[in-house]
Write a protein that holds these residues in place. Structure first.
Motif, short mmCIF file in Angstrom:
data_model
loop_
_atom_site.label_atom_id
_atom_site.label_comp_id
_atom_site.label_asym_id
_atom_site.label_seq_id
_atom_site.Cartn_x
_atom_site.Cartn_y
_atom_site.Cartn_z
N GLN A 181 0.85 -1.20 0.00
CA GLN A 181 0.00 0.00 0.00
C GLN A 181 0.88 1.25 0.00
OE1 GLN A 181 -3.35 -0.29 -0.23
NE2 GLN A 181 -3.10 -2.52 -0.21
N LYS A 182 0.53 2.24 -0.80
CA LYS A 182 1.38 3.41 -0.96
C LYS A 182 0.92 4.62 -0.16
CE LYS A 182 4.02 1.19 -3.73
NZ LYS A 182 5.33 0.71 -3.25
N HIS A 183 -0.18 4.50 0.58
CA HIS A 183 -0.65 5.64 1.37
C HIS A 183 0.06 5.66 2.73
CE1 HIS A 183 -3.31 2.27 2.60
NE2 HIS A 183 -3.14 2.79 3.81
N VAL A 184 -0.04 6.79 3.43
CA VAL A 184 0.60 6.94 4.73
C VAL A 184 -0.14 6.11 5.77
CG1 VAL A 184 1.35 8.55 6.52
CG2 VAL A 184 1.36 9.27 4.12
N GLN A 185 0.57 5.15 6.36
CA GLN A 185 -0.03 4.26 7.35
C GLN A 185 0.44 4.59 8.77
OE1 GLN A 185 0.74 0.15 6.02
NE2 GLN A 185 0.96 1.00 3.95
N ALA A 186 1.62 5.20 8.89
CA ALA A 186 2.18 5.48 10.21
C ALA A 186 2.78 6.87 10.24
CB ALA A 186 3.24 4.43 10.57
N LEU A 187 2.63 7.53 11.37
CA LEU A 187 3.15 8.89 11.56
C LEU A 187 3.95 8.94 12.85
CD1 LEU A 187 3.19 12.01 10.98
CD2 LEU A 187 1.06 12.12 12.30
N VAL A 188 5.16 9.50 12.78
CA VAL A 188 5.99 9.70 13.96
C VAL A 188 6.23 11.20 14.12
CG1 VAL A 188 8.17 9.21 15.11
CG2 VAL A 188 7.14 7.48 13.62
N LEU A 189 5.84 11.76 15.27
CA LEU A 189 6.07 13.17 15.55
C LEU A 189 7.27 13.32 16.48
CD1 LEU A 189 2.48 14.61 16.20
CD2 LEU A 189 3.91 14.92 14.17
N SER A 190 8.16 14.23 16.16
CA SER A 190 9.33 14.50 17.01
C SER A 190 9.50 16.01 17.17
CB SER A 190 10.60 13.89 16.41
OG SER A 190 10.99 14.59 15.26
N PRO A 191 10.14 16.46 18.25
CA PRO A 191 10.20 17.90 18.52
C PRO A 191 11.18 18.69 17.68
CG PRO A 191 11.35 16.69 20.24
CD PRO A 191 10.70 15.67 19.35
N THR A 192 12.26 18.08 17.19
CA THR A 192 13.30 18.84 16.51
C THR A 192 13.64 18.24 15.15
OG1 THR A 192 15.17 17.57 17.40
CG2 THR A 192 14.33 19.39 18.75
N ARG A 193 14.24 19.10 14.31
CA ARG A 193 14.65 18.66 12.99
C ARG A 193 15.70 17.55 13.08
NH1 ARG A 193 15.72 24.77 10.91
NH2 ARG A 193 16.20 24.98 13.11
N GLU A 194 16.67 17.75 14.00
CA GLU A 194 17.74 16.76 14.12
C GLU A 194 17.20 15.40 14.51
OE1 GLU A 194 19.46 20.63 14.06
OE2 GLU A 194 17.96 19.83 15.42
N LEU A 195 16.30 15.37 15.48
CA LEU A 195 15.75 14.09 15.91
C LEU A 195 14.91 13.47 14.80
CD1 LEU A 195 15.51 12.06 18.16
CD2 LEU A 195 13.60 13.36 19.10
N CYS A 196 14.19 14.30 14.08
CA CYS A 196 13.38 13.82 12.95
C CYS A 196 14.27 13.14 11.91
CB CYS A 196 12.66 15.03 12.34
SG CYS A 196 11.47 14.63 11.07
N GLU B 137 -2.94 4.65 10.72
CA GLU B 137 -3.40 3.77 11.78
C GLU B 137 -2.53 3.84 13.03
OE1 GLU B 137 -3.80 -0.20 10.32
OE2 GLU B 137 -5.10 0.36 8.65
N TYR B 138 -1.25 4.17 12.84
CA TYR B 138 -0.30 4.21 13.96
C TYR B 138 0.27 5.62 14.08
CZ TYR B 138 -0.36 -0.90 13.55
OH TYR B 138 -0.75 -2.20 13.50
N VAL B 139 0.22 6.17 15.29
CA VAL B 139 0.84 7.47 15.56
C VAL B 139 1.79 7.32 16.74
CG1 VAL B 139 0.49 9.86 16.28
CG2 VAL B 139 -1.10 8.81 14.66
N VAL B 140 3.02 7.79 16.56
CA VAL B 140 4.02 7.77 17.63
C VAL B 140 4.35 9.21 18.01
CG1 VAL B 140 6.34 7.07 18.32
CG2 VAL B 140 5.02 5.62 16.75
N LEU B 141 4.26 9.51 19.29
CA LEU B 141 4.68 10.81 19.81
C LEU B 141 6.01 10.58 20.53
CD1 LEU B 141 1.31 12.13 21.32
CD2 LEU B 141 2.21 12.46 19.01
N ASP B 142 7.11 10.95 19.90
CA ASP B 142 8.43 10.75 20.50
C ASP B 142 8.87 12.03 21.20
OD1 ASP B 142 10.74 9.43 21.19
OD2 ASP B 142 11.79 9.96 19.36
N GLU B 143 9.49 11.86 22.38
CA GLU B 143 9.89 13.02 23.21
C GLU B 143 8.69 13.94 23.43
OE1 GLU B 143 12.73 12.98 24.53
OE2 GLU B 143 14.21 12.07 23.20
#
Length: 564
Positions: free
Chosen positions: A61-76, A140-146
């Motif tokens: 599948q080519k659509h966005v299935q998971a999202l990870v949010l991070s606070p900074t560009r470097e960590l991203c 379907e999956y969201v990760v909130l890091d830091e």
């Protein structure tokens, strides 16, 4: 776990999972649910959520299935690089990192080619959503890091907006160093019944970290930093500051004085920050001066020293900083520069870290020279010159120094290497504070250092007394009272002496303060004399004041033993 991921883990040399990985990965692989993972920086969180996230990703599948949010560009960027390594054998997998500080056009083009996993900073993600360049409808999956750091940076509304725009979200995985009320609020609003996995004290109890602190007066803080850097010639570390402005100022001062350092903070553009990180990772820099937020994107296992130029306001942040060293089973040193008034903060941090801190003396000049000498000798001893170098130049070297004996040659070589250090630390002052004994003279007088007499536009009519003036100065500058000497209070103005090394600092800080609502003006008494403003001598009938045993302007005048 899918076979492609197992192969990648083997290729990367992973053998033993970290505590957070042991707890979280089996749960998220076999029975995914909403979770909160409490773990500090450097404990392996990226793999803890990254491997299960990719395990559940459908590459067909080519659509966005998971999202990870991070606070900074470097960590991203760091998370995306790790995802590429984990998914190196997953054909068809596409991850895209989107963050500010770079043109948005390239990121839009990447997203148009399809991506199953997006790693993003909140601000840039919202920008892409508003441009209709990205849809989160099928995530379907969201990760909130830091998560705690994102909230500290003011992203609460952004996080709310993003999570409200993930209608198909099945699972939310929240990772944070602390469980603050704000983090718990996010969990209550957007997560179902969650399971909590905590290894938050991992860095705090790292027995491989030697926690040290050095006590100096506030105006000597920068000189103490220089002294510590010179005393650790092989340093590869991070110097932490509280603010971006401090970060920039301190780095610039160090660079002007020949240190191989660079600042790293949020006001720098992404190109410059990436360049700094690259120089640091290839060891072109001996240290970086960083804010807490900017340092979140640094992923280096060989850091030898962490230096707290100032203690963080939140003691919990100390564990983030110290955890930058002593990774992967190695040892490290965390140094803190504190004023005498901050020793109580050290005790508070000790309770959180559950480790005893060692009070260390700031090395004197002779100790610095000796340390650098031994470091240089060790470098010579361990050097391995290329064989062709000796073959090509050996005859020339022998001809040049044939008449010079070995001891003289060694003496000259070492002098060339150390002469700048020796000159810099000739008669270097004692930077330690807090060891003066009861009844001793002021530190300026006792050490023989030159002092400067300062004028201040406050006097008796402002309700000032010698004791109140000293209290005002020490409270405003975080200096010790014993550095203030020969205090004279007149009706409309006052005078006092401080060590010359502290004069400039006091003249910068005090004008930013007010005394009973009155704006403070301060200048050197000699300069005031030249400008026709009146002298700094003691008026008839006035009494001197000293931090311990003060002397007035006149020899043989009365001494006061009272300590204020």
């Amino acid at each position: 776990m899918r076979e492609e991921l197992m192969r990648a883990v083997t290729d990367m040399g992973f053998e033993t999972p970290t505590p957070i990985q042991q707890k979280v990965i089996p749960q998220l692989l076999s029975n995914p649910s909403d979770i909160i993972g409490l773990a500090q920086t450097g404990t392996g969180k990226t793999a803890a959520f990254g491997l299960p996230l990719l395990h559940h990703t459908d590459v067909a599948q080519k659509h966005v299935q998971a999202l990870v949010l991070s606070p900074t560009r470097e960590l991203c960027m760091q998370i995306q690089e790790e995802f590429k390594k984990y998914g190196q054998h997953m054909r068809g997998l596409k991850t895209v990192a989107v963050y500010g500080g770079v043109p948005i056009g390239g990121q839009i083009r990447e997203l148009k080619h399809g991506a199953q996993v997006v790693v993003a900073t909140p601000g840039r993600l919202i920008d892409l959503l508003e441009r209709k360049a990205l849809s989160l409808e099928e995530v379907e999956y969201v990760v909130l890091d830091e998560a705690d750091e994102m909230l500290n940076m003011g992203f609460r509304e952004d996080i709310d907006f993003i999570l409200k725009n993930t209608p198909a979200r099945k699972y939310t995985w929240l990772f944070s160093a602390t469980m603050s009320n704000e983090v718990r609020g996010i969990a209550k609003r957007f997560m179902n019944k969650w399971e909590e996995f905590s290894v938050a004290a991992a860095n705090a109890t790292n027995e491989n970290i030697d926690h040290q602190y050095y006590v100096t007066n506030h105006h000597n803080r920068f000189e103490t930093l220089r002294r510590l850097l010179d005393f650790a010639p092989g340093i590869y570390g991070i110097i932490f500051t509280r603010t971006k402005q401090d970060c920039q100022d301190i780095a610039e001062k160090l660079m002007r004085q020949g240190y191989h350092v660079s600042p790293l903070h949020g006001d720098m553009d992404q190109k410059m920050r990436s360049k700094v990180l690259e120089r640091f990772k290839n060891r072109s820099l001996q240290a970086i001066v960083a804010t807490d937020v900017a340092a979140r994107g640094i992923d280096v296992n060989d850091i030898t020293h962490v230096i707290n130029y100032e203690l963080p306001d939140d003691p919990e942040v100390y564990t983030h900083r110290s955890g930058r060293t002593a990774r992967a089973g190695k040892s490290g040193i965390c140094m803190s520069i504190v004023s005498p008034k901050e020793i109580s903060s050290i005790r508070q941090i000790e309770r959180i870290v559950k480790s005893r801190f060692h009070r260390s003396d700031i090395p004197d000049g002779a100790e610095v020279v000796r340390k650098r000498l031994f470091y240089y000798l060790e470098q010579i001893e361990n050097a391995e010159p290329k064989s062709d170098f000796a073959h090509v130049y050996q005859q020339s070297i022998h001809e040049r120094f044939d008449s010079m004996d070995k001891d003289e040659l060694i003496r000259r070589l070492i002098w060339l290497q150390l002469k700048e250090t020796i000159d810099a630390y000739n008669d270097a002052e004692d930077l330690n504070a807090g060891y003066e004994k009861q009844g001793s003279r002021s530190s300026a007088a006792a050490s023989g250092r030159s002092s400067v007499r300062l004028f201040i536009n406050l006097g008796v009519k402002d309700g000032l007394t010698p004791e109140k003036l000293v209290h005002f100065i020490t409270e405003s500058t975080d200096m010790e009272s014993n550095v203030i000497d020969r205090v004279t209070v007149r009706d409309l103005s006052s005078f006092f002496n401080v060590p010359s090394s502290a004069a400039e600092f006091i003249q910068q800080v005090l004008p930013t303060k007010k005394f009973k609502g009155r704006k403070v003006r301060i200048e050197e008494a000699e300069q005031r004399d030249r400008n026709g403003g009146g002298g700094g001598g003691r008026p008839s009938g006035s009494k001197p004041y000293g931090g311990f045993k003060g002397k007035s302007d006149r020899p043989g005048s009365q001494k006061f033993n009272k300590r204020y």
